[in-house]
Design a protein around this motif. Structure first.
Motif, short mmCIF file in Angstrom:
data_model
loop_
_atom_site.label_atom_id
_atom_site.label_comp_id
_atom_site.label_asym_id
_atom_site.label_seq_id
_atom_site.Cartn_x
_atom_site.Cartn_y
_atom_site.Cartn_z
N PHE A 127 -11.43 -2.15 12.53
CA PHE A 127 -10.80 -1.10 11.93
C PHE A 127 -10.95 -1.18 10.20
CE2 PHE A 127 -7.91 -0.56 15.73
CZ PHE A 127 -8.58 0.92 15.67
N GLU A 128 -11.09 0.00 9.60
CA GLU A 128 -11.15 -0.05 8.22
C GLU A 128 -9.61 0.12 7.63
OE1 GLU A 128 -10.63 1.87 4.44
OE2 GLU A 128 -10.29 2.76 6.20
N PRO A 129 -9.33 -0.80 6.74
CA PRO A 129 -7.80 -0.73 6.42
C PRO A 129 -7.14 0.73 5.93
CG PRO A 129 -9.27 -2.59 5.50
CD PRO A 129 -10.14 -1.65 5.88
N LEU A 130 -7.84 1.40 5.04
CA LEU A 130 -7.04 2.48 4.73
C LEU A 130 -6.80 3.46 5.99
CD1 LEU A 130 -8.69 2.93 1.30
CD2 LEU A 130 -6.27 2.99 1.66
N THR A 131 -7.80 3.80 6.68
CA THR A 131 -7.61 4.64 8.05
C THR A 131 -6.58 3.92 8.81
OG1 THR A 131 -9.69 3.90 8.93
CG2 THR A 131 -9.89 5.96 7.96
N LEU A 132 -6.80 2.66 9.02
CA LEU A 132 -5.85 2.04 10.20
C LEU A 132 -4.30 2.10 9.75
CD1 LEU A 132 -5.04 0.63 12.62
CD2 LEU A 132 -5.94 -1.50 11.42
N SER A 137 -2.91 4.26 7.42
CA SER A 137 -2.60 5.76 7.49
C SER A 137 -2.09 5.94 8.69
CB SER A 137 -3.84 6.46 7.03
OG SER A 137 -4.18 6.37 5.86
N ALA A 138 -2.76 5.43 10.01
CA ALA A 138 -2.41 5.86 11.28
C ALA A 138 -0.80 4.78 11.50
CB ALA A 138 -3.45 5.16 12.22
N ALA A 196 -7.40 7.42 -2.73
CA ALA A 196 -7.07 6.96 -1.25
C ALA A 196 -5.71 6.58 -1.28
CB ALA A 196 -8.20 6.13 -0.73
N SER A 210 -3.22 9.05 -1.68
CA SER A 210 -2.81 9.70 -0.48
C SER A 210 -1.94 8.85 0.36
CB SER A 210 -4.48 10.19 0.18
OG SER A 210 -4.18 10.99 0.96
N LEU A 211 -2.30 7.57 0.82
CA LEU A 211 -1.69 6.83 1.49
C LEU A 211 -0.23 6.55 0.95
CD1 LEU A 211 -1.43 4.91 4.03
CD2 LEU A 211 -2.20 2.98 2.42
N PHE A 252 -4.12 15.70 -0.54
CA PHE A 252 -4.38 14.18 0.48
C PHE A 252 -5.80 14.12 0.51
CE2 PHE A 252 0.09 15.20 2.71
CZ PHE A 252 0.43 13.99 2.41
N GLU A 253 -6.13 12.99 0.73
CA GLU A 253 -7.66 12.76 0.90
C GLU A 253 -7.93 12.87 2.51
OE1 GLU A 253 -10.82 10.32 2.29
OE2 GLU A 253 -8.43 9.74 2.46
N SER A 289 -6.27 10.43 9.77
CA SER A 289 -5.83 9.22 10.50
C SER A 289 -4.51 9.11 10.82
CB SER A 289 -6.17 7.76 9.57
OG SER A 289 -7.44 7.78 9.36
N ALA A 290 -3.53 9.74 9.93
CA ALA A 290 -2.24 10.00 10.10
C ALA A 290 -2.06 11.09 11.26
CB ALA A 290 -1.57 10.45 8.99
N VAL A 330 -2.24 10.19 15.13
CA VAL A 330 -1.13 9.67 15.93
C VAL A 330 -0.28 10.86 16.22
CG1 VAL A 330 0.78 7.98 15.57
CG2 VAL A 330 -1.42 7.47 14.34
N ARG A 379 -18.42 3.32 8.19
CA ARG A 379 -17.32 2.67 8.59
C ARG A 379 -16.00 3.27 8.75
NH1 ARG A 379 -14.37 -1.79 6.18
NH2 ARG A 379 -13.12 -2.74 7.90
N SER A 388 -14.13 3.96 12.04
CA SER A 388 -12.82 3.53 12.58
C SER A 388 -11.80 4.73 12.71
CB SER A 388 -12.30 3.02 10.92
OG SER A 388 -11.09 2.42 11.09
N LEU A 423 -9.77 4.99 16.35
CA LEU A 423 -8.30 5.02 16.17
C LEU A 423 -7.79 6.51 16.84
CD1 LEU A 423 -6.74 6.81 13.76
CD2 LEU A 423 -7.65 4.95 12.45
#
Lengths: 456, 456
Positions: free
Chosen positions: A78-83, A85-86, A113, A116-117, B78-79, B85-86, B89, B112, B116, B120
């Protein structure tokens, strides 16, 4: 340190999430579920466990190439920023720290990014700044060789400078939202940054309003000479691998001193050594679990990992023999501080290759402590009280159970001793770490000539 | 088209989410909540509404600079990859399409992140491939001028080739998970791609196992000559702005024909023109709403947007006068197809600047239809039946109400007419669009010499 200070010093705890766990054989142990390392719900459960334990944050390491040999370890990917965010949606309070490299990204993209997070998590984003350590990563980005260690840090400094300017390119009060007058933002408070440096030219402003934390938390994890200077200047939380109390004390003192030389207060920087807690209901049970994991190690995998850490091809060397002659630290262009730590560990304890691989299996150079919850808590308290740590980077040897046990068994002891929070008092990652929200450079406006620190 | 074909052709609907709505004055209208455009829960509600309507996907446009003037529009910021990703969920079935530029990113990073997101979300990721159209974006990435249109597409082609190779660098059955034997992945099925092209050198493999869809869906939205050739070769879904039925039919026929020349079946490509549906319970009510929105426009904002679209500085020109002389299409280095559309619209209908700004307010060149739900459904059906569309990119003029009304009023009519699904039958975005899951190039292995199409 008993007594009644006006505001007791609490330690800070981060959960370092890692696929089947931090031990390199965790995926083979019956207590893990390696089939779930690409399953979002697995990470949601881990993050919720960490939040149940009131931890400050969860953290994801990252690399931009296959990490080690996929043949012998359960790599999720998993790529950290996408994960994260979830995970923001699956949690409410806990901080979310993602690793992003300054060597293979652009400041505008990275600033955006994380902003956004930070918006979508309500102020819980943190950026673990890395310069990337391997030639395998360089080769995924058009380069044959890896950028030299010092140059990577040069780039990192300018990268972070630009990123911070972008985060500050919208004043906190830029959005006016005057519907009747047709004015959404006061564009005097949304300003180009016009950065023209050695490595980057970025006009700005960012295309995201200033985020809840102002700046997502800046985290760093390299402990080389370059890394320490970088951390002293920029980092607000530092993850570090330290094997002994005295090494950790020396590192702690060194880094806080350097921060002071950069005009920062010692308290502007939280230092969190890593610890891999191998928990058992008795010490013997913990040691047995540690041995079980060691017995599951694939020596070929450990040897390849060790070759990478030492910048030396160890293939074919007898496992029960000593280490060969190693290069000098300044000839290492990867993770230089990890090289030094591993070389010193082998030298100090006179370890064979097999013994060294076993020793590194749990934490890749981070400290491993096997014992009861009480014993682990004692260790944390000792380092915390003795000037070696402001908190800890918790690296469970296997997941999810290793984190469950830490949260259910160790955290209550720390709470009972008055060392850890019993509820979240803050909403943002900065608040959990007890760090202030930075004022935006453009706010107050230069012409307003407000007194220093005048921002409410 | 009545009758009983073995499998009725259904149309595909995408919800294009845009801050307070697609009309540039939406944020000033009392039915919108522009204070929520940086609030995750707002987008979660929109995505859930779209999912309640059984739409195929939600989509986020993007730019890498402030988009227009923040003074006069509610820009959220928002990016897309973090936001989607959010949203993954908060939803279960609906596809999630993010815009990412090939001009200012790297293939490894992009491959990537989408892999990802695909993992997810359980196979719901789509990539809207853009080459970025503005010099403002170039200036955030170290360039003074924007890369020329043709060169951007050259880079885009190689970028997508590399990305697809990376997605295929893990065979579907690479993960063996043999805990007893200590083998996680069969590394004969995890292969470097060793790409050495004109613009990129990427070794690979990707550090993420192959994702549920194999390839996240490839989407494209440029309709210039370069854009159409690119779409014909790569795109599986195409968003396009078409003002009239005959223009849309010509575009549809052209693009499907080009796809055939690239060795693809016409059915491998879904074409979705944009439509901004202004709904009312009567046609008069819909027209009144349209007029309300027009009356709220800030002419200064519209003029700046129009200047950008036409590559011509219109500042200071009389709003009630005609357009000045425009440059030739091939001199436009931004969004070339949008330039052509707007220039043609002004010429055909002999519009003043003010009239043109009003006409573009709702959809920035996309078709705006004001009417009852029945009338909107008629329009969609006509284009669908007449060879102009496989579905539509729905661009509500204001949000959230404009999407609610579409879902609650138009979708049931389309369902009653047998034109749209009455339940999700698929799990992945590809399944919603009726597109197959691509086999991995590395699977079956070359030495296995399996018959073509032999992969189950």
């Amino acid at each position: 340190m008993p007594g009644s200070p006006p505001r007791p010093r609490h330690l800070h705890l981060n959960a370092f999430l890692m696929n089947a766990g931090h031990h390199d054989a965790a995926w083979r142990h019956p207590r893990t579920t390696p089939e779930r390392v690409t399953d979002l719900t697995y990470f949601q459960e881990l993050a919720r466990t960490a939040e149940r334990g009131l931890l400050d944050s969860v953290f994801l390491a990252d690399g931009l190439a296959l990490w080690g040999n996929a043949r012998h370890n359960a790599l999720g990917g998993f790529e950290p920023l996408t994960l994260l965010s979830a995970l923001a949606v699956a949690t409410e309070r806990i901080g979310l720290i993602a690793t992003v490299s300054t060597t293979f990204n652009e400041p505008f993209t990275t600033a955006r990014a994380f902003a956004s997070l930070d918006h979508l998590s309500g102020g819980r984003a943190g950026w673990n700044i890395v310069t990337s350590g391997t030639v395998d990563e360089a080769r995924n980005f058009g380069r044959d060789e890896h950028l030299e260690h010092g140059l990577r840090y040069e780039r990192a400094r300018e990268f972070v400078d630009v990123t911070v300017k972008l985060w500050d390119s919208w004043a906190d009060d830029a959005i006016v939202l005057d519907r009747a007058g047709g004015v959404y933002a006061d564009t005097d408070k949304v300003r180009p940054i016009d950065h023209r440096g050695t490595r980057f030219r970025v006009r700005g402003p960012l295309n995201v309003p200033r985020s809840p934390q102002g700046h997502p938390l800046l985290v760093q994890a390299g402990s080389s000479e370059d890394g320490k200077e970088f951390a002293a200047r920029y980092a607000e939380a530092v993850f570090t691998a330290q094997q002994t109390l005295s090494d950790a004390q020396a590192f702690y003192k060194d880094l806080k001193g350097r921060a002071a030389r950069h005009g920062r207060a010692e308290d502007d920087l939280r230092i969190l050594p890593g610890i891999c807690p191998v928990l058992g209901s008795t010490e013997a049970e913990a040691r047995a679990l540690e041995q079980e994991l060691t017995d599951l190690q694939v020596p070929e995998y450990g040897l390849a990992q060790l070759s990478g850490m030492l910048g030396t091809d160890l293939t074919g060397l007898p496992l029960d023999g000593p280490l060969p002659e190693l290069p000098a630290e300044h000839d290492i262009n990867g993770n230089r501080s990890r090289f030094a730590l591993v070389a010193e560990l082998a030298r100090r304890d006179g370890l064979t290759l097999r013994e060294l691989i076993a020793r590194l299996g749990g934490g890749r150079g981070h400290r491993v402590v096997a014992g009861t919850a009480e014993q682990i808590a004692d260790q944390l308290q000792e380092w915390f009280a003795q000037g070696a740590a402001d908190g800890f980077n918790i690296m469970p040897p296997y997941l999810p159970g290793g984190l469950d046990h830490f949260v259910d068994q160790v955290v209550p002891i720390l709470q009972a001793r008055g060392l850890f929070r019993t509820e979240y008092t803050g909403r943002t990652l900065r608040e959990h770490y007890g760090l202030p929200r930075p004022a935006a450079a453009t706010d107050p406006a230069p012409e307003a000539a407000a007194p220093a620190g005048g921002k409410a």
